[in-house]
Scaffold this motif. Structure first.
Motif, short mmCIF file in Angstrom:
data_model
loop_
_atom_site.label_atom_id
_atom_site.label_comp_id
_atom_site.label_asym_id
_atom_site.label_seq_id
_atom_site.Cartn_x
_atom_site.Cartn_y
_atom_site.Cartn_z
N SER A 101 -5.44 -6.80 3.38
CA SER A 101 -5.62 -5.43 2.91
C SER A 101 -4.73 -4.44 3.65
O SER A 101 -4.41 -3.38 3.12
N THR A 102 -4.31 -4.78 4.87
CA THR A 102 -3.39 -3.93 5.63
C THR A 102 -2.33 -4.81 6.29
O THR A 102 -2.48 -6.03 6.40
N ALA A 133 -5.88 5.74 4.09
CA ALA A 133 -6.60 4.92 5.07
C ALA A 133 -5.69 4.62 6.25
O ALA A 133 -4.56 4.21 6.06
N ASN A 184 0.81 -1.21 0.00
CA ASN A 184 0.00 0.00 0.00
C ASN A 184 0.85 1.26 0.00
O ASN A 184 0.36 2.34 -0.32
N GLU A 228 -4.17 2.62 9.31
CA GLU A 228 -4.00 1.20 9.54
C GLU A 228 -4.52 0.87 10.94
O GLU A 228 -4.07 1.45 11.93
N ASN A 254 -4.37 -3.04 -0.51
CA ASN A 254 -5.77 -2.69 -0.50
C ASN A 254 -6.38 -2.98 -1.86
O ASN A 254 -5.74 -2.79 -2.89
N ARG A 255 -7.62 -3.41 -1.90
CA ARG A 255 -8.27 -3.78 -3.16
C ARG A 255 -8.39 -2.60 -4.12
O ARG A 255 -8.60 -2.80 -5.31
N ARG A 256 -8.26 -1.37 -3.62
CA ARG A 256 -8.31 -0.20 -4.50
C ARG A 256 -6.99 0.02 -5.24
O ARG A 256 -6.93 0.84 -6.13
N ARG A 257 -5.97 -0.69 -4.89
CA ARG A 257 -4.65 -0.57 -5.55
C ARG A 257 -4.60 -1.54 -6.74
O ARG A 257 -3.77 -2.43 -6.80
#
Length: 169
Positions: free
Chosen positions: A120-121, A156, A57, A158, A91-94
């Motif tokens: 995700s983190t 975001a 991330n 952590e 993260n799924r947005r990456r």
């Protein structure tokens, strides 16, 4: 122990867990990416790291030429190291970096002998990677003291899990 041997990476090493935590520390500047990745292989080999956490991330989008270099020059060396387990925190947005990682894993699947897990983190991945060791709170405190708590790449925060021990004070 916080390692400061690679300027573009934030590294944390725990000898007892044979664990290395890795985060990108050079912001959006990826000029030192290849050099840092090569040095990372040396650190993993030098300390005989078995468990590695790559916090993806914090990495900017990996350029196509760097992805090709990873596939040709870096991954063949990585799969020969004594790694047993790897966590990729992303993260799924990456999406860009997720696709890059997926293609490298697909390409090297026959040669990868270690377990790879996605989180995700970083914190939940660190717990899993350490088999929920009691050393994790100390590692998190050391990391926070060296790097501070705050937003990771993408804005975001952590989360740090709290645990009920059953003890009352």
């Amino acid at each position: 122990m916080i390692l400061t041997t690679i300027a573009s990476l934030s590294l944390q090493y725990d000898e007892a867990l044979s664990l290395l935590r890795v985060e990108w520390a050079a912001g959006e500047d990826m000029r030192a990416f290849r050099s840092a990745a090569e040095q990372l292989l040396e650190v993993i080999n030098q300390h005989s790291i078995r468990n590695i956490l790559l916090e993806m991330n914090t990495f900017p989008d990996i350029a196509v030429y760097d992805q090709m270099w990873l596939g040709v020059g870096w991954m063949p060396a990585l799969v020969k190291l004594p790694i047993e387990r790897m966590v990729l925190a992303i993260n799924r947005r990456r999406v860009h970096n997720q696709l890059a990682i997926d293609s490298l894993i697909a390409l090297f699947r026959p040669f990868i002998k270690f377990d790879i897990q996605f989180f995700s983190t970083a914190v939940p991945g660190l717990h899993w990677l350490s088999d929920y060791s009691g050393r994790v709170p100390g590692l998190l405190a050391e990391w926070d003291a060296a790097h501070g708590r705050g937003p990771v790449h993408g804005g975001a925060s952590e989360p740090h899990a709290t645990y009920w021990t059953g003890l009352e004070y």
